[in-house]
Enzyme design. Structure first.
Site, mmCIF file in Angstrom:
data_model
loop_
_atom_site.group_PDB
_atom_site.id
_atom_site.type_symbol
_atom_site.label_atom_id
_atom_site.label_comp_id
_atom_site.label_asym_id
_atom_site.label_seq_id
_atom_site.Cartn_x
_atom_site.Cartn_y
_atom_site.Cartn_z
ATOM 1 N N HIS A 28 -53.620 19.878 -61.665
ATOM 2 C CA HIS A 28 -52.687 18.705 -61.810
ATOM 3 C C HIS A 28 -51.718 18.738 -62.968
ATOM 4 O O HIS A 28 -51.259 17.772 -63.364
ATOM 5 C CB HIS A 28 -53.531 17.614 -61.866
ATOM 6 C CG HIS A 28 -54.609 17.357 -60.935
ATOM 7 N ND1 HIS A 28 -54.555 16.757 -59.637
ATOM 8 C CD2 HIS A 28 -55.938 17.735 -60.988
ATOM 9 C CE1 HIS A 28 -55.579 16.820 -58.898
ATOM 10 N NE2 HIS A 28 -56.770 17.539 -59.666
ATOM 11 N N SER A 60 -25.891 27.650 -73.191
ATOM 12 C CA SER A 60 -25.252 26.317 -72.553
ATOM 13 C C SER A 60 -23.705 26.502 -73.169
ATOM 14 O O SER A 60 -23.514 26.974 -74.266
ATOM 15 C CB SER A 60 -25.784 25.120 -72.937
ATOM 16 O OG SER A 60 -24.743 24.178 -72.832
#
Ligand code: ARG
Length: 461
Positions: free
Chosen positions: A159, A280
């Site tokens: 999970h 970026s």
């Protein structure tokens, strides 16, 4: 000279609409079959000679010209920049251009329907072998990564919550296993790919004395198809191939996702090499895992090809229908995409760096030894359900105190269960937690090193 002449004509009074002709054309993509089209044609030419359809001289001239077509296609890019309908008409027209009407005899007893099915199978046989090699290379990269960091411990998750510590090598071997099954699937698909339709002609079989068995041997096919209608219209093998690719992509995509997550500042276990990351245009601090994101993203298009092929084939009446021309782009793109993703993934794995300290630190935190503590209580005689409950309370207490289980003083532990004694601390270490998972398939270091050796051996075989 333009080779755009149709393969029919006698029955037709008018030319094709230009828009339709362009719509009908597949040469822009099925030119990838040129090499196998020539290979199959050379073998077929020999079969026609044995059947006494072609004289020795005709067969010799056709064969030489077919080699020449292949040669020109390889050496002169402009040569195949042609308006042909498809690869089959291109080769035939090129043949006629080279040796005149004798070239037209090659089509005796053969149809583009059995040609295209044969070509695609020949092409796929090679493609599967190439892919198998690339999957093996990715497995190799996983093993090298595992071997280089054989002692590294990371948290294991369920999970996406910290569950139990595992060896990084154990994580690598999980992906190794997935890829091993992918290779089995490729090998299995290859068996059914490797059946020869040639000699089925348009749909009903050929009326010439073609020795199909000899032809199959010549082309390296395992056997000849048993029913001409089926041989012409079967594209199961395309679906099976695309599906094998799709599962490879599922596995690469899960691996990519793990790597992306582990390379975040929040996790911080991995760092991608500059060679496979991007920055970026705006934020100078960024290092983005585009390589892995593209692998994850491209999985979708391969799944799309499986669905697309199934939808194309569904409810097609026997035997050949032009719908089936749609098979090739799906097959080619499944191959190209899976190939690229395997290569990039192997490059990422070969160059990834790992923050050992951070990984170990993470593996030692988050109360991932709670199960060990429960097992300890079980060994002291407490039923497991009750031990689970007790340790749950101990974890709540540790969280409240802001410490790990092994950092709790013995009297605080004993306040929650008097079965706990000072020997408890020996079972709570990371090494102990790992070491006890010593059944086959577990993450105990001894088992993992055995598994690594077995994996390496299987790769060599
Ligand atoms: N280009 C065609 C295809 O890919 C070849 C077979 C054409 N056969 C036909 N009867 N029109 O399926």
């Amino acid at each position: 000279m333009s080779k755009a002449k149709n393969l029919w004509g006698g029955r037709f009074r008018g030319p094709a609409d230009e828009g339709f002709a362009a719509f009908n054309r597949s040469f822009s993509f099925d030119r990838r079959l040129l090499e196998v089209e020539v290979r199959a044609s050379i073998a077929y030419c020999a079969a026609l000679k044995s059947a006494e359809v072609l004289s020795d001289d005709e067969a010799r001239r056709i064969t030489a010209a077919l080699h020449e077509v292949q040669n020109q296609a390889e050496t002169k890019a402009k040569y195949i920049n042609d308006e042909s309908e498809d690869v089959h008409s291109f080769v035939e027209a090129s043949l006629v251009e080279l040796i005149g009407p004798t070239g037209l005899k090659l089509h005796t007893g053969r149809s583009r329907n059995d040609q295209v099915a044969t070509d695609l199978r020949l092409w796929l046989r090679d493609a599967i072998d190439d892919l198998d090699g690339l999957v093996a290379a990715a497995q190799e990269a996983l093993l090298a990564f595992a071997a280089e960091h054989s002692q590294t411990v990371i948290p294991g998750y369920t999970h996406l919550q910290r569950a139990q510590p595992i060896l990084l090598a154990h994580w690598c071997l999980a992906y190794f296993e997935m890829l091993a099954r992918d290779r089995e699937r490729l090998a299995d698909a290859r068996k059914r790919v490797n059946v020869m339709p040639l000699g089925s002609a348009a749909l009903a079989g050929t009326s010439f004395a073609i020795d199909r068995e000899a032809l199959a041997r010549e082309l390296g096919f395992r056997e000849v198809s048993r029913n001409s209608l089926d041989a012409i219209s079967d594209r199961d093998f395309c679906v099976e191939f695309a599906n094998a690719c799709a599962l490879i992509m599922v596995h690469l995509s899960r691996l990519a996702e793990d790597i992306i997550i582990y390379a975040t500042t929040e996790f911080g276990f991995f760092e991608l090499s500059d060679a496979v990351a991007t920055g970026s245009s705006l934020m100078p601090q960024k290092k983005n895992p585009d390589s892995m994101e593209l692998v994850r993203g491209k999985a979708g298009r391969v799944f799309g090809h499986v669905t697309g092929l199934l939808a194309t084939l569904k409810a097609l009446p026997l035997a050949y229908n032009k719908d089936m021309q749609e098979d090739k782009e799906a097959v080619f793109d499944s191959f190209d995409t899976t190939t690229n993703c395997l290569e990039v993934t192997a490059t990422v794995l070969r160059n990834i760096t790992i923050n050992e300290a951070r990984a170990r630190e993470a593996a030692a935190h988050g109360h991932m030894n709670a199960t060990e503590l429960a097992d300890y209580l079980v060994r002291k005689g407490m039923p497991f359900r009750q031990a689970h409950e007790t340790v749950g309370q101990i974890v709540v207490h540790a969280i409240k105190r802001g410490v790990e289980l092994q950092e709790l003083p013995i009297d605080e532990l004993r306040a929650l269960s008097d079965l706990i004694e000072t020997d408890v601390f020996t079972v709570l270490s990371v090494d102990q937690t790992l070491g006890t998972k010593s059944q086959t398939g577990g993450t105990a270091p001894l088992k993992v090193s055995e598994a690594l050796a077995a994996a390496r051996k299987s790769l060599v075989e």
